[in-house]
Design a protein around this motif. Structure first.
Motif, PDB file in Angstrom:
ATOM      1  N   ARG A  78       0.942  -1.386   0.042  1.00 21.63           N
ATOM      2  CA  ARG A  78      -0.156   0.073  -0.073  1.00 21.63           C
ATOM      3  C   ARG A  78       0.917   1.381  -0.221  1.00 21.63           C
ATOM      4  O   ARG A  78       0.489   2.411  -0.639  1.00 21.63           O
ATOM      5  CB  ARG A  78      -1.047   0.163   1.280  1.00 21.63           C
ATOM      6  CG  ARG A  78      -1.686   0.896   1.202  1.00 21.63           C
ATOM      7  CD  ARG A  78      -2.663   0.940   2.280  1.00 21.63           C
ATOM      8  NE  ARG A  78      -3.228   0.529   2.693  1.00 21.63           N
ATOM      9  CZ  ARG A  78      -4.772  -0.212   1.516  1.00 21.63           C
ATOM     10  NH1 ARG A  78      -5.293   1.288   1.064  1.00 21.63           N
ATOM     11  NH2 ARG A  78      -5.886  -0.493   1.733  1.00 21.63           N
ATOM     12  N   GLU A  79       1.642   1.169   0.389  1.00 22.35           N
ATOM     13  CA  GLU A  79       2.511   2.195   1.151  1.00 22.35           C
ATOM     14  C   GLU A  79       3.753   2.418  -0.379  1.00 22.35           C
ATOM     15  O   GLU A  79       3.494   3.720  -1.175  1.00 22.35           O
ATOM     16  CB  GLU A  79       4.105   2.114   2.173  1.00 22.35           C
ATOM     17  CG  GLU A  79       5.341   3.496   2.063  1.00 22.35           C
ATOM     18  CD  GLU A  79       5.632   3.238   2.916  1.00 22.35           C
ATOM     19  OE1 GLU A  79       6.823   3.488   2.816  1.00 22.35           O
ATOM     20  OE2 GLU A  79       5.548   2.166   4.206  1.00 22.35           O
ATOM     21  N   ASP A 104       1.256   4.226  -2.854  1.00 21.21           N
ATOM     22  CA  ASP A 104       0.562   5.608  -2.342  1.00 21.21           C
ATOM     23  C   ASP A 104       1.586   6.565  -2.871  1.00 21.21           C
ATOM     24  O   ASP A 104       1.831   7.559  -3.148  1.00 21.21           O
ATOM     25  CB  ASP A 104       0.486   5.535  -1.436  1.00 21.21           C
ATOM     26  CG  ASP A 104      -0.755   4.880  -0.137  1.00 21.21           C
ATOM     27  OD1 ASP A 104      -1.257   4.942  -1.428  1.00 21.21           O
ATOM     28  OD2 ASP A 104      -1.143   4.391   0.723  1.00 21.21           O
TER      29      ASP A 104
END
Length: 213
Positions: free
Chosen positions: A127-128, A131
């Motif tokens: 997810r990091e 993003d």
């Protein structure tokens, strides 16, 4: 017979991505962040599966296909590890960016097992990474299917992500459509140059690109 056996052994060793004996969790060179354009994926296969990702007004554009450990040449997969795989809860929580409640678990087993991280930690890192890359808003504003050079997609990502250089990402095509944008990242998720087996840009001048549903 000896020649045939040698040929088989060589073919196994030289095929990139084959699960080799030296594939060990945590031992790789960089990550590939794979972003899939949902409307095109739905046209190719998602609609036939009845995927909820393809529902009208789902809003899914560039979804996370996966964060893949990569060698400078080739890649590991399905590594043996004593780390726990992703939990059902963690996998389900990835649905907003993966379009599926189960894809996170699959990616965790196949690719996350080679990251050296626990499954939930791997999904958090995924997810990091997702993003960290800006997905061009202009591509979400199309109101009809267009045929365009694949290089236009790359240029849009480069424009919106000043840290990226041309050799740090690639655009793939499949069945005459834009397929994925793949961005190469260090283990610390810093953009870096892609290896020779990743940086294979689609050369189509009329690849189809469908609008959001």
């Amino acid at each position: 017979m000896r020649f045939s056996l040698i040929s088989i052994v060589l073919s196994v060793v030289l095929v990139p991505g084959f699960a080799r004996a030296q594939d060990r969790a945590g031992e790789f060179d960089y990550y590939v962040l794979a972003l899939s354009w949902t409307p095109n994926w739905c046209t190719r296969e998602g609609d036939a599966r009845g995927s909820a990702q393809c529902a009208a007004d789902s809003g899914h554009g560039w979804t996370l296909h996966g964060l893949w450990p990569q060698y400078d040449r080739g890649w590991p997969q399905n590594c043996q590890t004593n780390k726990r795989p992703p939990s059902r809860t963690a996998s389900a929580e990835m649905a907003d960016i993966m379009g599926s409640r189960t894809l996170g678990a699959y990616q965790g087993r196949k690719h996350g097992s080679c990251s050296g991280l626990g499954g939930d930690e791997y999904l958090s890192l995924s997810r990091e990474a997702y993003d960290s890359i800006k997905r061009p808003e202009v591509l979400r504003q199309l109101d009809r299917e267009v045929a365009l050079p694949a290089s236009v997609i790359e240029e849009a990502f480069l424009k919106d992500n000043p840290r990226l250089k041309a050799d740090m990402l690639t655009v793939t095509c499949r069945d005459g459509q834009i397929g994925e944008v793949r961005v190469c990242l260090s283990k610390a998720l810093v953009p870096r140059f892609c290896g020779p087996d990743v940086i294979r840009d689609c050369s189509m001048e009329d690849a189809l690109f469908s609008p959001l549903r």
